[in-house]
Design a protein around this motif. Structure first.
Motif, PDB file in Angstrom:
ATOM      1  N   ASP A   3      -6.321 -19.975  -1.517  1.00 25.55           N
ATOM      2  CA  ASP A   3      -5.603 -19.994  -0.243  1.00 25.55           C
ATOM      3  C   ASP A   3      -4.116 -19.703  -0.434  1.00 25.55           C
ATOM      4  N   ASP A   4      -3.521 -20.301  -1.466  1.00 27.19           N
ATOM      5  CA  ASP A   4      -2.109 -20.023  -1.762  1.00 27.19           C
ATOM      6  C   ASP A   4      -1.924 -18.569  -2.178  1.00 27.19           C
ATOM      7  N   ALA A   5      -2.878 -18.060  -2.942  1.00 30.70           N
ATOM      8  CA  ALA A   5      -2.826 -16.653  -3.355  1.00 30.70           C
ATOM      9  C   ALA A   5      -2.883 -15.745  -2.139  1.00 30.70           C
ATOM     10  N   ALA A   6      -3.780 -16.040  -1.202  1.00 33.87           N
ATOM     11  CA  ALA A   6      -3.896 -15.221   0.006  1.00 33.87           C
ATOM     12  C   ALA A   6      -2.604 -15.239   0.814  1.00 33.87           C
ATOM     13  N   THR A   7      -1.962 -16.395   0.893  1.00 37.19           N
ATOM     14  CA  THR A   7      -0.691 -16.496   1.618  1.00 37.19           C
ATOM     15  C   THR A   7       0.362 -15.590   0.984  1.00 37.19           C
ATOM     16  N   ASP A   8       0.449 -15.624  -0.346  1.00 42.26           N
ATOM     17  CA  ASP A   8       1.408 -14.757  -1.046  1.00 42.26           C
ATOM     18  C   ASP A   8       1.080 -13.278  -0.819  1.00 42.26           C
ATOM     19  N   LEU A   9      -0.181 -12.950  -0.918  1.00 42.79           N
ATOM     20  CA  LEU A   9      -0.582 -11.547  -0.783  1.00 42.79           C
ATOM     21  C   LEU A   9      -0.423 -11.046   0.657  1.00 42.79           C
ATOM     22  N   GLU A  10      -0.594 -11.928   1.621  1.00 47.22           N
ATOM     23  CA  GLU A  10      -0.317 -11.551   3.014  1.00 47.22           C
ATOM     24  C   GLU A  10       1.159 -11.202   3.184  1.00 47.22           C
ATOM     25  N   GLN A  11       2.020 -12.013   2.570  1.00 50.06           N
ATOM     26  CA  GLN A  11       3.460 -11.740   2.654  1.00 50.06           C
ATOM     27  C   GLN A  11       3.797 -10.427   1.953  1.00 50.06           C
ATOM     28  N   ALA A  12       3.211 -10.188   0.803  1.00 51.10           N
ATOM     29  CA  ALA A  12       3.435  -8.915   0.106  1.00 51.10           C
ATOM     30  C   ALA A  12       2.986  -7.753   0.979  1.00 51.10           C
ATOM     31  N   GLY A  13       1.848  -7.922   1.647  1.00 50.38           N
ATOM     32  CA  GLY A  13       1.340  -6.884   2.535  1.00 50.38           C
ATOM     33  C   GLY A  13       2.245  -6.625   3.725  1.00 50.38           C
ATOM     34  N   ARG A  14       2.918  -7.654   4.219  1.00 51.57           N
ATOM     35  CA  ARG A  14       3.882  -7.453   5.311  1.00 51.57           C
ATOM     36  C   ARG A  14       5.077  -6.621   4.836  1.00 51.57           C
ATOM     37  N   LEU A  15       5.461  -6.852   3.592  1.00 52.66           N
ATOM     38  CA  LEU A  15       6.607  -6.125   3.041  1.00 52.66           C
ATOM     39  C   LEU A  15       6.264  -4.676   2.703  1.00 52.66           C
ATOM     40  N   LEU A  16       5.047  -4.455   2.210  1.00 53.45           N
ATOM     41  CA  LEU A  16       4.591  -3.109   1.848  1.00 53.45           C
ATOM     42  C   LEU A  16       3.218  -2.868   2.485  1.00 53.45           C
ATOM     43  N   PRO A  17       3.195  -2.624   3.784  1.00 53.80           N
ATOM     44  CA  PRO A  17       1.913  -2.558   4.507  1.00 53.80           C
ATOM     45  C   PRO A  17       0.981  -1.431   4.083  1.00 53.80           C
ATOM     46  N   ARG A  18       1.466  -0.431   3.405  1.00 54.46           N
ATOM     47  CA  ARG A  18       0.599   0.690   3.009  1.00 54.46           C
ATOM     48  C   ARG A  18       0.113   0.612   1.574  1.00 54.46           C
ATOM     49  N   ASP A  19       0.419  -0.474   0.912  1.00 50.48           N
ATOM     50  CA  ASP A  19       0.030  -0.628  -0.493  1.00 50.48           C
ATOM     51  C   ASP A  19      -1.434  -1.057  -0.586  1.00 50.48           C
ATOM     52  N   VAL A  20      -2.261  -0.165  -1.076  1.00 51.54           N
ATOM     53  CA  VAL A  20      -3.708  -0.399  -1.154  1.00 51.54           C
ATOM     54  C   VAL A  20      -4.042  -1.499  -2.160  1.00 51.54           C
ATOM     55  N   GLU A  21      -3.331  -1.560  -3.270  1.00 50.17           N
ATOM     56  CA  GLU A  21      -3.618  -2.571  -4.292  1.00 50.17           C
ATOM     57  C   GLU A  21      -3.374  -3.977  -3.756  1.00 50.17           C
ATOM     58  N   ILE A  22      -2.333  -4.144  -2.960  1.00 52.22           N
ATOM     59  CA  ILE A  22      -2.070  -5.449  -2.349  1.00 52.22           C
ATOM     60  C   ILE A  22      -3.226  -5.819  -1.426  1.00 52.22           C
ATOM     61  N   ARG A  23      -3.690  -4.871  -0.641  1.00 51.70           N
ATOM     62  CA  ARG A  23      -4.806  -5.132   0.286  1.00 51.70           C
ATOM     63  C   ARG A  23      -6.079  -5.515  -0.477  1.00 51.70           C
ATOM     64  N   ARG A  24      -6.326  -4.851  -1.592  1.00 49.93           N
ATOM     65  CA  ARG A  24      -7.509  -5.187  -2.410  1.00 49.93           C
ATOM     66  C   ARG A  24      -7.402  -6.597  -2.970  1.00 49.93           C
ATOM     67  N   ALA A  25      -6.220  -6.924  -3.485  1.00 50.27           N
ATOM     68  CA  ALA A  25      -6.007  -8.260  -4.042  1.00 50.27           C
ATOM     69  C   ALA A  25      -6.152  -9.324  -2.955  1.00 50.27           C
ATOM     70  N   LEU A  26      -5.654  -9.033  -1.764  1.00 47.01           N
ATOM     71  CA  LEU A  26      -5.783  -9.964  -0.651  1.00 47.01           C
ATOM     72  C   LEU A  26      -7.244 -10.173  -0.282  1.00 47.01           C
ATOM     73  N   ALA A  27      -8.011  -9.103  -0.235  1.00 42.78           N
ATOM     74  CA  ALA A  27      -9.434  -9.225   0.072  1.00 42.78           C
ATOM     75  C   ALA A  27     -10.143 -10.095  -0.971  1.00 42.78           C
ATOM     76  N   LYS A  28      -9.803  -9.899  -2.231  1.00 42.56           N
ATOM     77  CA  LYS A  28     -10.403 -10.690  -3.310  1.00 42.56           C
ATOM     78  C   LYS A  28     -10.049 -12.173  -3.135  1.00 42.56           C
ATOM     79  N   ALA A  29      -8.783 -12.457  -2.816  1.00 45.11           N
ATOM     80  CA  ALA A  29      -8.361 -13.848  -2.617  1.00 45.11           C
ATOM     81  C   ALA A  29      -9.083 -14.480  -1.433  1.00 45.11           C
ATOM     82  N   ARG A  30      -9.230 -13.718  -0.377  1.00 47.21           N
ATOM     83  CA  ARG A  30      -9.924 -14.246   0.805  1.00 47.21           C
ATOM     84  C   ARG A  30     -11.393 -14.523   0.505  1.00 47.21           C
ATOM     85  N   ILE A  31     -12.020 -13.658  -0.250  1.00 50.15           N
ATOM     86  CA  ILE A  31     -13.434 -13.865  -0.614  1.00 50.15           C
ATOM     87  C   ILE A  31     -13.566 -15.135  -1.458  1.00 50.15           C
ATOM     88  N   LYS A  32     -12.691 -15.275  -2.444  1.00 52.85           N
ATOM     89  CA  LYS A  32     -12.753 -16.450  -3.310  1.00 52.85           C
ATOM     90  C   LYS A  32     -12.419 -17.728  -2.542  1.00 52.85           C
TER      91      LYS A  32
END
Length: 83
Positions: free
Chosen positions: A51-80
């Protein structure tokens, strides 16, 4: 950011996480801040704090919304995290 990378490479995850928190608090350029959030999110995910990881990755995604790697990492965190 350099010290965080060294700590991460040496397996000192808690120290790296603390260093990355300091980078984030300093409010650097968006790219640097997004990198810090992404790295901290990965460390948090590795220690089981999905959950903490997802929060960080959501913030990273807000800063760089087109970054595919951030989106993948966020999806992985949400699944876990069961989101």
């Amino acid at each position: 950011m350099g010290r965080a990378r060294i700590n991460e490479a040496e397996g000192k995850a808690q120290a790296a996480e603390t260093d990355l928190s300091a980078v984030i608090a300093a409010e650097p350029a968006p790219e640097v801040q997004a990198d810090a959030y992404t790295r901290r999110g990965a460390l948090r995910l590795a220690r089981g704090a999905a959950d903490d990881a997802a929060t960080d990755l959501e913030q990273a995604g807000r800063l760089l919304p087109r970054d595919v790697e951030i989106r993948r990492a966020l999806a992985k965190a949400r699944i876990k995290g069961g989101q």
